[in-house]
Design a protein around this motif. Structure first.
Motif, PDB file in Angstrom:
ATOM      1  N   MET A   1     -39.463 -53.487-108.079  1.00 17.98           N
ATOM      2  CA  MET A   1     -39.604 -52.735-109.326  1.00 17.98           C
ATOM      3  C   MET A   1     -38.436 -51.770-109.463  1.00 17.98           C
ATOM      4  N   GLN A   2     -37.786 -51.819-110.611  1.00 21.87           N
ATOM      5  CA  GLN A   2     -36.612 -50.969-110.836  1.00 21.87           C
ATOM      6  C   GLN A   2     -37.028 -49.507-111.018  1.00 21.87           C
ATOM      7  N   VAL A   3     -36.304 -48.604-110.358  1.00 20.05           N
ATOM      8  CA  VAL A   3     -36.595 -47.172-110.465  1.00 20.05           C
ATOM      9  C   VAL A   3     -35.940 -46.611-111.715  1.00 20.05           C
ATOM     10  N   VAL A   4     -36.775 -46.027-112.597  1.00 20.64           N
ATOM     11  CA  VAL A   4     -36.260 -45.407-113.820  1.00 20.64           C
ATOM     12  C   VAL A   4     -35.813 -43.993-113.484  1.00 20.64           C
ATOM     13  N   ASN A   5     -34.575 -43.651-113.848  1.00 21.05           N
ATOM     14  CA  ASN A   5     -34.063 -42.324-113.521  1.00 21.05           C
ATOM     15  C   ASN A   5     -33.188 -41.825-114.660  1.00 21.05           C
ATOM     16  N   ASN A   6     -33.680 -40.827-115.372  1.00 28.51           N
ATOM     17  CA  ASN A   6     -32.932 -40.262-116.499  1.00 28.51           C
ATOM     18  C   ASN A   6     -32.250 -38.956-116.137  1.00 28.51           C
ATOM     19  N   VAL A   7     -32.304 -38.568-114.865  1.00 33.51           N
ATOM     20  CA  VAL A   7     -31.785 -37.262-114.440  1.00 33.51           C
ATOM     21  C   VAL A   7     -30.390 -37.422-113.844  1.00 33.51           C
ATOM     22  N   THR A   8     -29.440 -36.642-114.336  1.00 32.91           N
ATOM     23  CA  THR A   8     -28.080 -36.638-113.779  1.00 32.91           C
ATOM     24  C   THR A   8     -27.775 -35.345-113.027  1.00 32.91           C
ATOM     25  N   GLU A   9     -28.571 -34.306-113.306  1.00 29.06           N
ATOM     26  CA  GLU A   9     -28.394 -33.045-112.594  1.00 29.06           C
ATOM     27  C   GLU A   9     -29.710 -32.274-112.544  1.00 29.06           C
ATOM     28  N   PHE A  10     -29.792 -31.348-111.594  1.00 29.24           N
ATOM     29  CA  PHE A  10     -30.962 -30.488-111.448  1.00 29.24           C
ATOM     30  C   PHE A  10     -30.531 -29.037-111.624  1.00 29.24           C
TER      31      PHE A  10
END
Length: 312
Positions: free
Chosen positions: A1-10
Motif C-alpha cells: 500500500m502506497q504511503v500518502v504524504n503531503n508534508v514537506t516540512e514540520f
C-alpha cells in the motif's frame, strides 16, 4: 500500500513561545552547548595525549565524550537557532535525519554506559583476571557492538515512524523530532508502532538500567572486604558513573517506556538527557576522577614548560 504524504516540512512549537523566555533560553542553551563541546573535547585530548590513560576505562570514557558531542549536536544547534528565529521549521528529510542521529547516538550512550559498568565490575570484582577480560581486542569488540547495536536501533526506530502517512498535520509540540511527538501527526492507526517503540526504546533503556543497578550492587557488596583506601577509590569512580546513569536513564525510561501520550512535562524532562547529562559528564568525570585530574595537570604543566622553552 502506497504511503500518502503531503508534508514537506514540520514546525516546532519549541520550549517556549514567550519572546523574553526564548532570549533567556538562547543564552542559557548556547552556554550549555559550548560547555558540552569544550568539556568533552578536553577529555578526549587528555585521554589521547596521556599514555597513562590508555586503559579500558578511559578508552570507554573517550567513547562517551565523543558520543556526548555528537548526541547533543543532533538537537542543540537547531534548538538554539530556533530561539531567535521567527519560523521554527525543519524539512521532512531534515526531521528524518535528526531522529535517526538522535536515536543513534542516544542508544550508543546507553550501551557505552553499560559497558563502562561491566568494566568497573571486572576491575573491582575480578582484579586478577581484569587484563584478560578487558584486553584490547575485548574493548574493541565491546565498543563495536555498542555502535552496531545503536545503528540497528536507530534504523528500526526511524523506519517505524516515517513509514506512516502524514497528511496535513505538521506542527510538532516539541523542540526536536522525537518519536512520540511525530507519531501524533500520523494520519493512520499507530497502535502497533507504539508497542514496537516501547519494545525498542523503552525496554532497551529499562534493561540496561537494571543491568547497571545489578552490576553496582555486586560491586558494593564486594567492597565490604576491601581496605578503606580501596573502597574510597572504587566508590569515587562508581559514584561518578552512577550520577551520570541516573540523570540519563531515569528521564529516558519516563519518556519511552509508556504509550504514545505526551505531557507538558515531557519537554523539560527531555532537556535532562539531551543537554544536561552531556554537559555534566565532563564535569563529573574530571572533578571526581583522580586519574583524569592528574592527567590534566600533567597536560597543563607540559604546555607551560613548552611555552617557557619557546621564550628561552
Amino acid at each position: 500500500m502506497q504511503v500518502v504524504n503531503n508534508v514537506t516540512e514540520f514546525t516546532f512549537l519549541g520550549l517556549s513561545q514567550d519572546p523574553r523566555m526564548q532570549l533567556i533560553f538562547f543564552a542559557l542553551f548556547l552556554l550549555f552547548y559550548i560547555v558540552i563541546i569544550v568539556g568533552n573535547l578536553f577529555i578526549l585530548l587528555t585521554v589521547f595525549s596521556d599514555p597513562r590513560l590508555h586503559t579500558p576505562m578511559y578508552f570507554f570514557l573517550s567513547n562517551l565524550s565523543f558520543v556526548d558531542i555528537a548526541y547533543s549536536s543532533a538537537t542543540a544547534p537547531k534548538m538554539i537557532e530556533d530561539f531567535v528565529s521567527e519560523k521554527k521549521t525543519i524539512s521532512y528529510w531534515g526531521c528524518v535525519t535528526q531522529m535517526f542521529t538522535f536515536h543513534f547516538f542516544g542508544c550508543a550512550e546507553i550501551f557505552v554506559l553499560t559497558v563502562m559498568a561491566f568494566d568497573r565490575y571486572a576491575a573491582i570484582c575480578q582484579p586478577l583476571r581484569y587484563t584478560t577480560i578487558m584486553s584490547a581486542n575485548a574493548c574493541i569488540v565491546l565498543a563495536s557492538l555498542s555502535w552496531l547495536g545503536a545503528l540497528g536501533h536507530s534504523f528500526f526506530q526511524t523506519l517505524l515512524t516515517f513509514q506512516l502517512p502524514f497528511c496535513n498535520a505538521r506542527v510538532i509540540d516539541h523542540y526536536f523530532c522525537d518519536v512520540h511527538p511525530v507519531l501524533k501527526l500520523a494520519c493512520a492507526d499507530t497502535t502497533l508502532v507504539n508497542m514496537l517503540v516501547i519494545a525498542n526504546s523503552g525496554l532497551i533503556s529499562l534493561g540496561c538500567f537494571l543491568i547497571l543497578l545489578a552490576s553496582y550492587t555486586v560491586i558494593l557488596f564486594s567492597l565490604r572486604k576491601r581496605s578503606a583506601k580501596s573502597r574510597h577509590k572504587a566508590l569515587s569512580t562508581c559514584g561518578s558513573h552512577l550520577t551520570v546513569v541516573t540523570f540519563f536513564f531515569v528521564p529516558c525510561i519516563f519518556i519511552y517506556l509508556r504509550p504514545s501520550t505526551t505531557f507538558p512535562l515531557d519537554k523539560a524532562v527531555s532537556v535532562f538527557y539531551t543537554t544536561i547529562t552531556p554537559m555534566l559528564n565532563p564535569l563529573i568525570y574530571t572533578l571526581r576522577n583522580e586519574g583524569v585530574k592528574n592527567a590534566m595537570k600533567r597536560l597543563w604543566s607540559r604546555k607551560f614548560s613548552l611555552k617557557e622553552k619557546l621564550k628561552g
